[in-house]
Design an enzyme around this catalytic site. Structure first.
Site, short mmCIF file in Angstrom:
data_model
loop_
_atom_site.label_atom_id
_atom_site.label_comp_id
_atom_site.label_asym_id
_atom_site.label_seq_id
_atom_site.Cartn_x
_atom_site.Cartn_y
_atom_site.Cartn_z
CD GLU A 190 -18.92 -10.50 -7.69
OE1 GLU A 190 -18.13 -10.75 -6.76
OE2 GLU A 190 -19.49 -11.38 -8.36
CD1 TRP B 107 -22.28 -13.07 -5.80
CD2 TRP B 107 -22.23 -14.56 -4.13
NE1 TRP B 107 -22.54 -14.31 -6.34
CE2 TRP B 107 -22.51 -15.24 -5.35
CE3 TRP B 107 -22.15 -15.30 -2.95
CZ2 TRP B 107 -22.71 -16.62 -5.40
CZ3 TRP B 107 -22.34 -16.68 -2.99
CH2 TRP B 107 -22.62 -17.32 -4.20
CD1 TRP C 73 -9.56 -31.20 6.99
CD2 TRP C 73 -9.22 -30.84 4.81
NE1 TRP C 73 -10.68 -30.60 6.48
CE2 TRP C 73 -10.51 -30.37 5.15
CE3 TRP C 73 -8.79 -30.72 3.48
CZ2 TRP C 73 -11.37 -29.78 4.23
CZ3 TRP C 73 -9.64 -30.13 2.56
CH2 TRP C 73 -10.91 -29.68 2.93
CG ASN D 138 -11.89 -10.25 -6.53
OD1 ASN D 138 -11.15 -10.04 -5.58
ND2 ASN D 138 -12.88 -9.44 -6.86
CD1 TRP E 87 -12.72 -26.04 5.05
CD2 TRP E 87 -12.79 -23.91 5.72
NE1 TRP E 87 -13.66 -25.95 6.07
CE2 TRP E 87 -13.71 -24.66 6.50
CE3 TRP E 87 -12.65 -22.55 5.96
CZ2 TRP E 87 -14.50 -24.09 7.49
CZ3 TRP E 87 -13.43 -21.98 6.97
CH2 TRP E 87 -14.35 -22.75 7.71
CD1 TRP F 215 -10.52 -18.14 2.29
CD2 TRP F 215 -9.74 -20.15 1.76
NE1 TRP F 215 -9.22 -17.98 1.88
CE2 TRP F 215 -8.71 -19.20 1.56
CE3 TRP F 215 -9.47 -21.49 1.49
CZ2 TRP F 215 -7.44 -19.56 1.10
CZ3 TRP F 215 -8.21 -21.85 1.04
CH2 TRP F 215 -7.21 -20.90 0.84
#
Length: 432
Positions: free
Chosen positions: A256, A259, A287, A322, A340, A363
């Site tokens: 993590e 990341w 969208w 999360n 988004w 996102w």
């Protein structure tokens, strides 16, 4: 007397602070400086912003520590340009030290300050501190940045040595701070913000939690995540200390942290991702962007309990688990076909641990348009996610007191219908 200045930003601690360490080892006494940057503060819509309260609380604590050593934190409220104009008029500054920041605004700000200081024959020195590896250290053999996480992670781990995680013994040099009289820190109210009754997560590293992290991190009803995101965001904990201790306890937790650096380096190399999809063809998606549906999502009134619980937790506390963040993001972009960027901006307003790189990266991952993103046809079923990660309903009960009553809304969209609508919209955009 010539002095050096150390500019605190995303590194609100004295121990194991790379730039501060190098400043204190230099030849000049060090004046510690913090700027409440109005370029940032004036963009914040909520005057009870938890992050400003968090920063202010830690600035006060830093100042108290410095007072014990006969120094004090020089705090300014204004733009960085205004602050350094005042500082250079007040002090004979030989050099300004600071730690690097990788966000686009920070890069522009630092370029501006570097130019100003150069005009005054003042050196500007920056150091790596908020990451284990800098933007140019984990790249492909041809020098190009990675855009897929797995090879980036493998390279990151292959380069890691004990030296990368060694702490900077800053406090050995605490006598090198510039001796100044204490000046009162501006109050939160004078900055234009109000304090709420906010309990911030502790910065202590819970080794037992990290050891079991792979088994507990996806269960929102328990304290199975570290809650250290806000401390990493503002540097009240050292990434080196955390990575060193986590690496010995949990590969999953260390992943993590990798990341986090991956998304920071993506933002550095591809700053356009702030406003556009990493995979630019995804910007052709039509969208729906239905404002009333977006408002229902924001307020936790979608009729999908796991989504609503997450949004209500976020609005009430500034935190969302999360796993639930992924579910809520998937629901907005795929069930409702809302851009988004709308969801990313809402999280940016609400999250205590908001970090531009991670928020943007996650996102875009959820929407399928980012680097190394989930394929667009992967659409979370909120019901299945609930059955898997909150089978007893404890998380739902904690945040949805109206669940099961007449007050709780009906689902605003049918899952199967929404899934088919999403697939059709994505396919149409990507087949052009």
């Amino acid at each position: 007397m010539k002095i050096a200045a150390f500019w605190f930003r995303r590194d609100l601690r004295l121990e194991d602070n790379a730039g501060l360490y190098h400043a204190l080892k230099g030849e000049h006494p060090v004046l510690p400086v913090f700027i409440f940057d109005t370029n940032i503060l004036e963009e914040l819509e909520e005057k009870a912003d938890r992050r400003v309260q968090f920063i202010h609380q830690h600035i006060v604590a830093l100042d108290k520590q410095l007072q014990q050593w006969g120094s004090a934190l020089e705090v300014h409220h204004g733009t960085p340009g205004e602050a350094f104009a005042q500082l250079t008029a007040k002090y004979d500054i030989a050099c300004v030290y600071t730690n690097r920041d990788y966000e686009p605004y920070a890069s522009r700000r630092d370029e501006e300050i570097a130019r100003f200081l150069k005009q005054h024959d003042i050196a500007f020195r920056t150091f790596k501190d908020q990451v284990v590896f800098d933007y140019s250290e984990v790249v492909k053999d041809d020098g190009k940045p990675y855009t897929v996480f797995t090879p980036y992670s493998k390279k990151w781990l292959s380069l890691l040595t004990d030296d990368h995680l060694r702490s900077y013994s800053t406090l050995k040099y605490k006598d090198h701070f510039h001796k100044v009289n204490h000046k009162a820190i501006p109050s939160l109210q004078s900055l234009g913000f109000t304090a709420g009754r906010q309990a911030f997560p502790p910065e202590a590293i819970d080794e037992a939690l990290i050891r079991h992290y792979s088994k507990t991190r996806d269960i929102p009803a328990i304290e199975g995540t570290s809650r250290l995101g806000v401390h990493l965001r503002f540097g009240t904990i050292s990434i080196r200390t955390l990575a060193r201790r986590a690496g010995a306890l949990s590969e999953t937790f260390l992943s993590e942290l990798i990341w986090r650096e991956f998304f920071m380096m993506i933002l550095w190399h591809f700053p356009r991702v702030i406003n556009t999809s990493f995979r630019e063809e995804y910007d052709r998606i039509k969208w729906r962007n239905h404002e009333k549906e977006f408002e229902r999502w924001c307020t936790g009134q979608t009729g999908y309990p796991i989504v609503d619980a997450g949004m209500r937790q976020l609005n009430a506390t500034g935190f969302m688990h999360n796993r639930v963040r992924m579910i809520a993001a998937s629901f907005l972009t795929k069930h409702l076909l809302i851009d988004w960027r709308w969801g990313e901006a809402y999280f940016a307003k609400k999250l205590l641990d908001y970090d531009l790189a991670a928020n943007n990266g996650n996102w875009q991952w959820a929407a399928g348009c980012g680097c190394d993103a989930a394929p667009y046809f992967r659409i979370f079923s909120p019901q299945r996610q609930t059955e898997k990660f909150d089978p007893g309903g404890q998380y739902l009960k904690a945040w949805l007191p109206d669940l099961g009553s007449e007050d709780y809304p009906e689902p605003m969209v049918d899952h199967t219908v929404a899934r088919e609508r999403c697939l059709a919209a994505y396919k149409k955009a990507l087949q052009r």
